[in-house]
Design an enzyme around this catalytic site. Structure first.
Site, mmCIF file in Angstrom:
data_model
loop_
_atom_site.group_PDB
_atom_site.id
_atom_site.type_symbol
_atom_site.label_atom_id
_atom_site.label_comp_id
_atom_site.label_asym_id
_atom_site.label_seq_id
_atom_site.Cartn_x
_atom_site.Cartn_y
_atom_site.Cartn_z
ATOM 1 N N GLY A 187 41.694 45.190 45.330
ATOM 2 C CA GLY A 187 40.292 45.556 45.257
ATOM 3 C C GLY A 187 39.504 45.134 46.477
ATOM 4 C CB CYS A 238 43.838 53.619 45.338
ATOM 5 S SG CYS A 238 45.046 53.683 46.688
#
Length: 471
Positions: A187, A238
């Site tokens: 992240g 992602c």
């Protein structure tokens, strides 16, 4: 202390790895890749059981991407010793390992990313210490133990590939500080920590991938690709699509095709309930929905959905903090936008990317090469994927991009590279340069004349002429 010990042991083990020639390194990489491939299903099931994210069937494919396709890609590459020798130019390039790599591993793709980083690190002659996400510690450790077994079988120290048994923020920070290079996947907070550690880092930014279905596209094919991509491992990659954008002239056809493929458009109270569980109070993604399918999300939101629903869709009204479907959603949720033309789509894609995916990836389904070219020239992304699933295209499964599980976002996305990261990023190049020109012997600079021999008037005229030419 654990981080300090692991790095120290890794440095010691590197002296043994440095004695191997390129062929022996390749044998090691081959053996690790084959062992990981044989355990692909077992590791995939472990990852889902421990984290609760995704589908084990799709994680098998991720593990095989890492252990087979990535291995096959990196094996022919020169990464040890002399890379190139150009006698005509007098240049020799020699690869030198980066050293000890601190590898940060996310919980969404734990086993595949650990396999991949082990292979690309060893191929370049490096040791690697893993900092696992705490919620995926067991399955990441299982991969490391598998790699260590191969190392020991080949007479090499197990300390070449290790993992922190007690992962913590402080421990990871110390690991990053002591390593020679950081390879970070995770992240935004993790990536910022990596780049601010003082150690050289390769990190990736967040993805918030828009996909534009342009009016010339084959809509059936586009929706089929989007569904395959977005639902792969329940959206935990992602590079998966986060918002569909289409033109008003074909919106009805796109919606009908999406519904026929298992999409369900949320409205009214159902939409309100789903939006209520999507985020935490600070606006970040709710971990409870990550890697979950449509049925599970519906149960969490206490709503009813039609049988056969595979993807929950929201016709979002805007872009920004107050519009959760305009953000990254690592699950079976997707936004839907209708625009007038490709120019408006172009601007909307930019706004969506600004919500957390800038520099990452953009998808377009179109047969209009001019529109594709305009998107390529204007959009701040590192990968523009055309007529392909963005999940599969970005990692090199359905395109000829470098197969990788770490996707750089370039400087616009706060990353040090826009590449798909592989083993070529994990070594230094020492350049040997031979002198080709003797600057003394070939100097064309004449010594100044003796002052007594100067013609003052002539010299003054020369100076004035030069001044005029300069001005």
């Amino acid at each position: 202390q654990e981080a300090r010990t692991l790095v120290r042991c890794a440095r010691s083990a590197l002296t043994r790895l440095a004695k191997l020639n390129p062929a022996q390194i390749d044998d090691l990489v081959e053996a690790v890749g084959r062992k990981a491939s044989a355990k692909a299903e077992e590791l995939a099931k472990m990852a889902v059981a421990e984290t609760g994210f995704g589908r084990w069937q799709d994680k098998v494919q991720k593990n095989l991407l890492a252990s087979e396709k990535i291995r096959q890609h990196i094996l022919p590459l020169k990464t040890i010793g002399v890379l190139r020798e150009d006698r005509e130019r007098g240049i020799i390039e020699i690869a030198t390992p980066a050293g000890v790599i601190a590898a940060l591993i996310p919980s969404t793709n734990p086993t595949s990313t650990t396999i991949y980083k082990s292979l690309i690190s060893l191929k370049a002659g490096n040791a690697v210490v893993f900092s696992p996400h705490p919620s995926a510690l067991k399955c990441i450790t299982a991969v490391v133990e598998l790699v260590q077994g191969v190392l020991v079988e080949q007479g090499l120290p197990a300390d070449l590939v290790t993992v922190m048994c007690y992962p913590s923020v402080d421990g990871t920070r110390e690991l990053m500080r002591r390593a020679d290079l950081i390879l970070a996947t995770g992240g935004p907070a993790m990536i910022r920590a990596a780049y601010s550690s003082g150690t050289p880092a390769l990190g990736v930014g967040a993805g918030n991938v828009p996909v534009y279905i342009e009016r010339s596209a084959d809509i059936d094919a586009a929706i089929r690709r989007i569904m395959v991509s977005k639902l792969f491992d329940n959206g935990t990659v992602c590079a998966s699509e986060q918002a569909i954008i289409t033109e008003r002239i074909r919106a009805d056809q796109v919606k009908a095709t999406l519904i026929a493929a298992g999409g369900y458009f949320l409205t009214g109270e159902s939409l309100r309930r789903v939006k209520a569980i999507m985020e935490r109070p600070d606006g970040s993604m709710n971990p409870a929905i990550v890697g979950k399918n449509a049925e599970t999300i519906a149960a969490l939101a206490a709503i009813s959905i039609p049988a056969g629903t595979r993807l929950l869709v929201c016709e979002e009204e805007g872009v920004g903090p107050g519009y959760p479907f305009s953000k990254e959603k690592l699950c079976a949720l997707i936004g839907f936008y209708t625009v007038a033309d490709w120019q408006e789509a172009c601007e909307l894609c930019f706004k969506l990317l600004e919500q957390g995916g800038i520099g990452h990836t953009l998808g377009i389904h179109s047969n209009n090469e001019e529109v594709i070219r305009q998107f390529a020239l204007k959009k701040p992304v590192s990968r523009l994927l055309v007529n392909t699933p963005t999940t599969h295209g970005a990692v090199g499964l359905s395109t000829n991009l470098t197969p990788s599980l770490t996707l750089g976002c370039g400087t616009v996305g706060g990353s040090s590279t826009s590449d798909n990261v592989d083993t070529l990023h994990l070594f230094n190049i020492r350049r040997v340069a031979y002198g080709m020109v003797d600057p003394v012997a070939e100097s064309t600079i004449s010594p100044p004349p003796v002052a007594a021999e100067l013609d003052i008037d002539r010299l003054t005229k020369m100076i004035m002429t030069q001044i005029k030419a300069m001005t």
